[in-house]
Design a protein around this motif. Structure first.
Motif, mmCIF file in Angstrom:
data_model
loop_
_atom_site.group_PDB
_atom_site.id
_atom_site.type_symbol
_atom_site.label_atom_id
_atom_site.label_comp_id
_atom_site.label_asym_id
_atom_site.label_seq_id
_atom_site.Cartn_x
_atom_site.Cartn_y
_atom_site.Cartn_z
ATOM 1 N N ASN A 76 0.815 -1.209 0.000
ATOM 2 C CA ASN A 76 0.000 0.000 0.000
ATOM 3 C C ASN A 76 0.848 1.259 0.000
ATOM 4 O OD1 ASN A 76 -3.112 -0.559 0.391
ATOM 5 N ND2 ASN A 76 -2.028 -2.149 1.526
ATOM 6 N N VAL A 77 1.896 1.276 0.789
ATOM 7 C CA VAL A 77 2.751 2.459 0.871
ATOM 8 C C VAL A 77 3.433 2.729 -0.464
ATOM 9 C CG1 VAL A 77 4.899 3.337 1.886
ATOM 10 C CG2 VAL A 77 3.113 2.405 3.358
ATOM 11 N N SER A 78 3.911 1.691 -1.133
ATOM 12 C CA SER A 78 4.584 1.870 -2.407
ATOM 13 C C SER A 78 3.650 2.518 -3.435
ATOM 14 C CB SER A 78 5.101 0.522 -2.925
ATOM 15 O OG SER A 78 5.919 0.690 -4.059
ATOM 16 N N ASP A 79 2.386 2.116 -3.436
ATOM 17 C CA ASP A 79 1.420 2.710 -4.358
ATOM 18 C C ASP A 79 1.138 4.165 -4.015
ATOM 19 O OD1 ASP A 79 1.073 0.577 -6.074
ATOM 20 O OD2 ASP A 79 -0.542 -0.303 -4.907
ATOM 21 N N LEU A 80 1.104 4.497 -2.731
ATOM 22 C CA LEU A 80 0.920 5.894 -2.343
ATOM 23 C C LEU A 80 2.091 6.746 -2.821
ATOM 24 C CD1 LEU A 80 -0.459 5.630 1.317
ATOM 25 C CD2 LEU A 80 -1.738 6.202 -0.755
ATOM 26 N N LEU A 81 3.293 6.234 -2.680
ATOM 27 C CA LEU A 81 4.473 6.973 -3.133
ATOM 28 C C LEU A 81 4.396 7.259 -4.632
ATOM 29 C CD1 LEU A 81 7.296 5.047 -1.229
ATOM 30 C CD2 LEU A 81 6.292 7.246 -0.608
ATOM 31 N N ALA A 82 3.868 6.311 -5.394
ATOM 32 C CA ALA A 82 3.836 6.437 -6.848
ATOM 33 C C ALA A 82 2.886 7.527 -7.339
ATOM 34 C CB ALA A 82 3.468 5.097 -7.486
ATOM 35 N N VAL A 83 1.960 7.989 -6.502
ATOM 36 C CA VAL A 83 1.089 9.099 -6.905
ATOM 37 C C VAL A 83 1.542 10.409 -6.274
ATOM 38 C CG1 VAL A 83 -0.901 7.608 -7.325
ATOM 39 C CG2 VAL A 83 -0.629 8.692 -5.066
ATOM 40 N N GLY A 84 2.717 10.384 -5.655
ATOM 41 C CA GLY A 84 3.254 11.606 -5.059
ATOM 42 C C GLY A 84 2.734 11.914 -3.678
ATOM 43 N N ALA A 85 2.255 10.898 -2.967
ATOM 44 C CA ALA A 85 1.687 11.107 -1.633
ATOM 45 C C ALA A 85 2.722 10.883 -0.539
ATOM 46 C CB ALA A 85 0.501 10.162 -1.415
ATOM 47 N N LEU A 86 2.509 11.535 0.573
ATOM 48 C CA LEU A 86 3.262 11.272 1.800
ATOM 49 C C LEU A 86 2.424 10.315 2.636
ATOM 50 C CD1 LEU A 86 5.588 11.838 3.802
ATOM 51 C CD2 LEU A 86 4.207 13.739 4.690
ATOM 52 N N PRO A 87 2.821 9.034 2.756
ATOM 53 C CA PRO A 87 2.025 8.059 3.521
ATOM 54 C C PRO A 87 1.926 8.466 4.989
ATOM 55 C CG PRO A 87 3.642 6.962 2.131
ATOM 56 C CD PRO A 87 4.005 8.419 2.133
ATOM 57 N N LYS A 88 0.720 8.296 5.551
ATOM 58 C CA LYS A 88 0.500 8.738 6.933
ATOM 59 C C LYS A 88 -0.071 7.657 7.834
ATOM 60 C CE LYS A 88 0.987 12.455 8.155
ATOM 61 N NZ LYS A 88 2.182 13.119 8.710
ATOM 62 N N ALA A 89 -0.909 6.758 7.333
ATOM 63 C CA ALA A 89 -1.585 5.819 8.228
ATOM 64 C C ALA A 89 -1.979 4.551 7.489
ATOM 65 C CB ALA A 89 -2.817 6.469 8.848
#
Length: 347
Positions: A76-89
């Motif tokens: 899940n975190v890797s996919d968040l990174l790929a859209v330019g997001a800062l993972p939080k929770a």
């Protein structure tokens, strides 16, 4: 009746998603690594839900059930990174048979919680339910600047392809472990690759902030798929094997199997991120990141319409079309996918 195994995950989704309504607050629409929604705050919210595959390491007697919980976080975190997001929770959903070991169930949750700490995000608990088979699903949230988001866009002529992280480690470790089954399968060389997956948190800073990056894609399904995503009509690319950031295990796996190292680099299972840099900013981008991040340029997009790789002997090969795909051929199932990867039977 058309079955999912007849068409596969990707054809199923490509026929379905264009028919679904996209709410105005759903700012990036369907088809990207994670979804971004405008909830009326200063920053947008990025959301991802993903099933964690059963760890192949466990099937071969490596590691513990902690790995399954960790995989839920990394996927899940890797996919968040790929859209330019800062993972939080992160939250975790477990569906388990009633005969499932309580010790192993606890280890899954502990692995998830530990991975959240390692990746700098909050673990918010989750849900546990009974089912006929064990399934582990994670959901994660992050924040995205409104003026800055990435997606699976097409590359332009002259744009450059980069990757954050090394390539081929998972496929190489899995191949070597299978080859050595029964005599040294628990070798420590495989342990970290197969039981301690980690998302590219540090390089995520680049994806969030550097405007030279115009598209990105998580590599959990492999570099071969990412290249297909980035190449539009009449756009191609030629990679050079010498420039591939191959994992240390690839050379050994290539020697044992006789398959070229570049084939491992195209495989699924590496928690790297591929991204596209605008052609006018490639030089300045490279100068800015030099020696600061684990980032490598693989090649530039051209107008050939062909996807090729030049091996260490200078010979050009078409990039083989093997994709990690649900209902078709998954690396977690090992056999068929690995045979396609190597271009021959494993045994």
């Amino acid at each position: 009746m058309v079955r999912l195994t007849d068409i596969g995950e990707k054809a199923f989704l490509s026929s379905l998603l264009p028919q679904l309504a996209v709410d105005p607050s759903f700012v990036n629409g369907f088809g990207h690594d994670a979804s971004i929604i405008d909830v009326g705050l200063a920053q947008n919210l990025a959301v991802k839900i993903d099933r964690a595959p059963y760890p192949v390491a466990l099937r071969h007697g490596l590691g513990t059930y902690n790995t399954w919980g960790r995989l839920a976080v990394v996927a899940n975190v890797s996919d968040l990174l790929a859209v330019g997001a800062l993972p939080k929770a992160m939250m975790l959903s477990m569906v388990l048979p009633r005969e499932f070991s309580a010790v192993d169930a606890r280890a899954i949750v502990e692995g998830c919680a530990e991975a959240c700490i390692d990746h700098g995000i909050a673990f918010l608990g989750g849900d546990t339910k009974e089912g006929s088979s064990a399934q582990i699903v994670g959901a994660a949230w992050g924040i995205v600047e409104k003026q800055r988001r990435l997606g699976r866009a097409k590359a332009g002529l002259g744009d450059a392809l980069f990757v954050a992280g090394s390539l081929g480690g998972f496929a190489a470790a899995l191949t070597l472990m299978r080859k050595q089954q029964g005599h040294g399968a628990g070798n420590d060389r495989f342990t970290q690759v197969l039981t301690l997956p980690t998302a590219r948190i540090k390089e995520g800073e680049l994806l969030r902030k550097d405007e030279a990056i115009v598209a990105a894609c998580d590599l959990s399904d492999g570099l071969a798929e990412a290249i297909d995503i980035f190449c539009g009509v009449d756009i191609g690319i030629t990679l050079n094997e010498a420039r591939l950031p191959l994992h240390a295990l690839v050379a050994e796996a290539a020697s044992v199997t006789g398959a070229p190292g570049w084939r491992f680099a195209l495989a699924a299972g590496d928690w790297a991120v591929a991204f596209v840099v605008n052609k006018s900013q490639v030089s300045s981008f490279q100068a800015a990141i030099e020696n600061k991040f684990d980032v490598h340029q693989l090649g530039s997009f051209d107008d050939s319409g062909s996807k090729r790789i030049r091996d260490s002997n200078g010979v050009l090969h078409p990039i083989p079309h093997f994709i990690n795909e649900q209902f078709k051929s998954r690396i977690e199932d090992e056999g068929i996918y690995l045979e396609l990867l190597l271009g021959k039977a494993l045994d």
